[in-house]
Design a protein around this motif. Structure first.
Motif, PDB file in Angstrom:
ATOM      1  N   TRP A   1     -15.490  28.167 -13.810  1.00 49.55           N
ATOM      2  CA  TRP A   1     -15.041  27.140 -14.754  1.00 49.55           C
ATOM      3  C   TRP A   1     -13.528  27.192 -14.780  1.00 49.55           C
ATOM      4  O   TRP A   1     -12.937  28.216 -15.122  1.00 49.55           O
ATOM      5  CB  TRP A   1     -15.624  27.412 -16.137  1.00 49.55           C
ATOM      6  N   ASP A   2     -12.897  26.095 -14.426  1.00 45.90           N
ATOM      7  CA  ASP A   2     -11.444  26.035 -14.400  1.00 45.90           C
ATOM      8  C   ASP A   2     -10.952  25.535 -15.753  1.00 45.90           C
ATOM      9  O   ASP A   2     -11.072  24.347 -16.065  1.00 45.90           O
ATOM     10  CB  ASP A   2     -10.953  25.124 -13.274  1.00 45.90           C
ATOM     11  N   MET A   3     -10.417  26.442 -16.561  1.00 46.13           N
ATOM     12  CA  MET A   3      -9.950  26.112 -17.906  1.00 46.13           C
ATOM     13  C   MET A   3      -8.427  26.026 -17.964  1.00 46.13           C
ATOM     14  O   MET A   3      -7.840  25.917 -19.033  1.00 46.13           O
ATOM     15  CB  MET A   3     -10.431  27.186 -18.895  1.00 46.13           C
ATOM     16  N   ARG A   4      -7.768  26.092 -16.795  1.00 46.50           N
ATOM     17  CA  ARG A   4      -6.308  26.147 -16.776  1.00 46.50           C
ATOM     18  C   ARG A   4      -5.653  24.884 -17.319  1.00 46.50           C
ATOM     19  O   ARG A   4      -4.537  24.952 -17.822  1.00 46.50           O
ATOM     20  CB  ARG A   4      -5.808  26.442 -15.358  1.00 46.50           C
TER      21      ARG A   4
ATOM     22  N   ASN B   1      -6.281  23.422 -19.999  1.00 44.95           N
ATOM     23  CA  ASN B   1      -6.087  23.529 -21.453  1.00 44.95           C
ATOM     24  C   ASN B   1      -5.571  24.919 -21.859  1.00 44.95           C
ATOM     25  O   ASN B   1      -5.772  25.357 -22.983  1.00 44.95           O
ATOM     26  CB  ASN B   1      -7.375  23.166 -22.207  1.00 44.95           C
TER      27      ASN B   1
ATOM     28  N   GLY C   1      -6.428  27.893 -20.644  1.00 44.66           N
ATOM     29  CA  GLY C   1      -7.348  29.006 -20.445  1.00 44.66           C
ATOM     30  C   GLY C   1      -7.277  29.541 -19.032  1.00 44.66           C
ATOM     31  O   GLY C   1      -6.477  29.075 -18.213  1.00 44.66           O
TER      32      GLY C   1
ATOM     33  N   GLN D   1     -12.718  36.457 -18.673  1.00 49.93           N
ATOM     34  CA  GLN D   1     -13.483  35.394 -18.023  1.00 49.93           C
ATOM     35  C   GLN D   1     -14.951  35.464 -18.447  1.00 49.93           C
ATOM     36  O   GLN D   1     -15.563  34.445 -18.783  1.00 49.93           O
ATOM     37  CB  GLN D   1     -13.390  35.519 -16.503  1.00 49.93           C
TER      38      GLN D   1
ATOM     39  N   ARG E   1     -15.538  34.413 -22.155  1.00 52.67           N
ATOM     40  CA  ARG E   1     -15.181  33.028 -22.477  1.00 52.67           C
ATOM     41  C   ARG E   1     -16.063  31.997 -21.776  1.00 52.67           C
ATOM     42  O   ARG E   1     -16.052  30.830 -22.152  1.00 52.67           O
ATOM     43  CB  ARG E   1     -13.710  32.778 -22.134  1.00 52.67           C
TER      44      ARG E   1
END
Length: 170
Positions: free
Chosen positions: A43-46, A48, A50, A69, A72
């Motif tokens: 899951w790429d949360m970068r 926002n 993350g 990781q 979350r």
């Protein structure tokens, strides 16, 4: 504290709040945690702020960033209940590692530094020292994690865990 006291009808004597920086620092201070990652996680949360979550299923030695990781990650088939279950598994592995006397002795300076730098608590230093003498009496097998009764629900495109207050009071 007040919300939890009201919800669970209990008295809470003290609190310790650990932010994500402290979490990662403490995991790194104990040289990581061994745990079985239950599924491939990506899951790429970068976008926002993350992390990029990219873990593979299987037995892993998680450093602080990888542990972040894991805890979350939210894309479980069972929604937030899956996340809570994995967080409980991580907490159990973490407690087992941190209560190991060799871990505490060899990593005490880093643990103390992380605690004072990143942890928010109402405990005074004298209280911490008073409770520290009981650490060797704790057994990870006797620490229980529970999930308050409730159910997952999507609200405006976001996943929430709704507490069933009638079950909590029962």
């Amino acid at each position: 504290v007040q919300v939890l006291e009201d919800l669970l009808d209990i008295d809470i004597d003290h609190y310790v709040a650990i932010n994500i920086t402290a979490f990662k620092e403490i995991v790194d201070a104990i040289d990581g945690v061994d745990m079985y990652v239950p599924m491939d996680m990506y899951w790429d949360m970068r976008d926002n702020g993350g992390p990029l979550i990219n873990l593979k299923e299987g037995e892993q030695h998680l450093d602080g960033a990888e542990a972040e990781q894991l805890v979350r990650f939210r894309k479980y088939p069972t929604g937030d209940l899956g996340r809570i279950e994995v967080q409980h598994q991580f907490f159990s592995a973490f407690v087992s590692k941190i209560l190991d006397s060799e871990t505490i002795i060899s990593n005490a300076p880093q643990l103390i530094k992380a605690a004072f730098e990143y942890v928010d608590t109402d405990l005074k230093l004298a209280d911490m020292l008073k409770y520290a003498k009981y650490i060797n009496q704790l057994k990870s097998s006797e620490i229980i994690t529970e999930t308050v009764p409730g159910y997952p629900q999507m609200i405006s495109g976001a996943s929430y865990y709704i507490v069933d207050t009638s079950e909590v009071a029962g």
